[in-house]
Design a protein around this motif. Structure first.
Motif, mmCIF file in Angstrom:
data_model
loop_
_atom_site.group_PDB
_atom_site.id
_atom_site.type_symbol
_atom_site.label_atom_id
_atom_site.label_comp_id
_atom_site.label_asym_id
_atom_site.label_seq_id
_atom_site.Cartn_x
_atom_site.Cartn_y
_atom_site.Cartn_z
ATOM 1 N N ARG A 1 0.734 -1.050 -0.111
ATOM 2 C CA ARG A 1 0.142 -0.102 -0.012
ATOM 3 C C ARG A 1 0.774 1.141 -0.010
ATOM 4 O O ARG A 1 0.443 2.208 -0.762
ATOM 5 N N LEU B 1 -2.486 -6.447 -4.947
ATOM 6 C CA LEU B 1 -2.957 -6.515 -3.494
ATOM 7 C C LEU B 1 -3.568 -8.059 -3.434
ATOM 8 O O LEU B 1 -4.304 -8.316 -4.539
ATOM 9 N N ALA C 1 -4.864 1.517 -4.099
ATOM 10 C CA ALA C 1 -4.001 2.486 -2.932
ATOM 11 C C ALA C 1 -5.009 3.431 -2.278
ATOM 12 O O ALA C 1 -5.163 3.510 -1.062
ATOM 13 N N GLY D 1 -8.883 1.485 -1.927
ATOM 14 C CA GLY D 1 -9.188 0.133 -1.896
ATOM 15 C C GLY D 1 -9.870 -0.875 -2.913
ATOM 16 O O GLY D 1 -10.584 -1.750 -2.212
#
Length: 515
Positions: A221, A284, A477, A480
């Motif tokens: 992140r 992610l 980032a 989300g």
């Protein structure tokens, strides 16, 4: 909003000072300053502020100041220490056993007295010194030290000033916490996810793996906030590849820990990663797609192993596929899998298309290697020259553009931006039996080499893919999510995003004509 001198505005939210000045608690903010306040603000003079309510201001809270790399974060093992009276030869043996390049000499309270490194040892050997003497005779006294709360850049600056490669990390009481090297800092700052992969591989328990996984997510992140789509996408694609490797390392370590716990050998089992991670396109950990193939153990033991691996990944917080495509469900013997692949290739219904597509991205994560290549090659041979597969895939994954190529108000960058590239390239690769590369851009270059995709079109598609990747990393980032509100973008950002989607549309249309 316009605030008169002394006027209070009690609404919680984001306040940006356009002109004048405001006070928040004891803080004075002037033109260009901003604050997210729960209690409102007071105008010091006639002031114009730009205001957003608390809900709209939440994205600002996710930005904050960039999280720095801290020295304490780089310590991944207990310090190796000795007392000042230990003979040099015994200290060197301890360094060898522990696999370290330095050893700290401490007093009875654990405070550093000196440091002895590989460089010191080479000098002693070259000079023919007596290695039976106490290490205190040859250590570097008063070693360079720093607190764990210091930033990595502070540590690097201190080491450069002293021309040393090691720095001793101490706690608030001055006791040794660990040692950090120039290499540690270089890896952490320049190769963040790959540095984390090194730490993940050293995890010796599920709890330690959970800690490393949380550190990785935090680092990803932080790294994503450094990127911006207007800066181009090459760095974003590189970052995504490194992130994927680190996340794959988490899965590999989970399998290793499960196998050790159950006493299973690596032969006769293959734990595989599918989908975006297999393609090195997972930034992610939104989900995990995994499969287990066995042939050297019975089904019951294989199933117990699969359950344990997935349990570990669940426990550390790595989310599973929301459709259930993990090794709990995708567990086959080699013979069963070959039969399953043949059956799905004969009946290209929606679910079979999804599974074949995921399995065509398979890579070996743990166990006997070569299984993933066998799976990809088998699928490519089964679907070679299959126009029905191409026509089944292409209508589903299409860029989302409105009339005359206008951007929609809301856009899912993954589903309506990257997916059309990924699955069009994959459809071509299957039809042309291009099974060896797995990454989308690598597959695209392989198709160019075979004359399937014109090189000028491929170059445009690759650039569009990089731009869309940068937008997606940035959105994940910031919000989300892979969904963005295009009205929040600048005119320039909308322009490059629209251009990228138009290129993808052109690529899909080219594939439909060939299909």
């Amino acid at each position: 909003m316009l605030l008169q001198e002394g006027e209070e505005q009690r609404k919680p939210g984001l306040y940006i000072v356009y002109s004048g000045s405001i006070a928040v608690d004891s803080q004075l903010l002037t033109v260009g300053d901003y604050v997210v306040s729960e209690h409102g603000v007071r105008a010091v003079e006639e002031t114009i502020v730009i205001y957003a309510d608390y809900e709209c201001a939440r994205p600002v809270l996710t930005l904050g100041e960039e999280e720095p790399c801290l020295v304490g974060d780089l310590i991944y093992r207990d310090p190796v220490v000795v007392g000042p009276d230990m003979p040099v030869i015994e200290a060197v043996k301890k360094m060898y056993r522990e696999g370290v390049s330095s050893i700290i000499v401490v007093d009875v309270d654990g405070r550093p007295l000196g440091i002895f490194t590989d460089t010191d040892l080479r000098r002693l050997v070259a000079l023919g010194e007596d290695l039976s003497r106490p290490i205190s005779a040859y250590m570097t006294p008063q070693p360079l030290s720093i607190k764990a709360s210091a930033t990595c850049m502070e540590a690097a600056f201190a080491m450069m000033n002293r021309y040393v490669k090691h720095i001793v990390v101490v706690d608030d009481s001055g006791r040794v916490s660990g040692v950090v090297t120039v290499r540690d800092i270089a890896y952490a700052e320049a190769l963040g996810p790959l540095y984390m992969l090194r730490r993940i591989r050293s995890a010796s328990s599920v709890d330690e793996l959970a800690l490393r996984y949380r550190e990785l997510v935090s680092l990803l992140r932080r790294e994503a906030r450094r990127l911006h789509p207007s800066g181009g996408g090459r760095e974003a694609v590189h970052m995504v590849r490194m992130a994927s490797l680190a996340l794959r390392g988490v899965m590999s370590k989970a399998a290793e820990l499960a196998a050790r716990e159950l006493g299973l050998p690596g032969d006769g089992l293959a734990y595989l990663s599918l989908g975006s991670n297999g393609r090195l396109e997972q930034f992610l950990a939104s989900d995990r797609d995994t499969m287990l193939v066995y042939w050297g153990v019975d089904e019951q033991r294989a199933r117990v192993f699969a359950e344990r691996v997935e349990d570990i990944l669940d426990r550390i917080g790595f989310p599973g596929c929301r459709h259930g495509y993990t090794s709990r469900q995708l567990l086959y013997s080699r013979d069963e899998l070959l039969e399953k692949l043949s059956s799905m290739a004969r009946d290209l219904m929606d679910e079979n298309i999804v599974l074949l597509s995921m399995m065509f991205d398979a890579v070996d994560v743990w166990g006997q290697h070569g299984t993933a290549e066998w799976i990809r090659r088998s699928i490519a041979e089964l679907l070679s020259r299959s126009s029905s597969y191409i026509m089944g895939v292409l209508p589903v994954y299409r860029p989302k553009l409105g009339f005359a190529g206008r951007l929609p108000r809301e856009l899912d960058l993954k589903a309506h931006g990257l997916a059309p590239v990924v699955y069009t390239v994959k459809a071509f690769a299957l039809a042309e039996t291009v099974w060896e590369p797995v990454n989308t851009l690598d597959r695209l270059m392989a198709l160019v080499a075979k004359g399937v995709v014109p090189s000028d079109l491929a170059a445009d598609v690759a650039e569009a893919y990089r731009i869309l990747s940068a937008f997606m990393v940035w959105s994940q980032a910031l919000h989300g999510s892979t969904r963005i509100d295009t009205s929040e973008l600048s005119g320039f950002e909308r322009s490059i995003l629209r251009s990228a989607l138009r290129t993808v549309q052109r690529f899909v249309d080219y594939a439909r004509r060939r299909g």
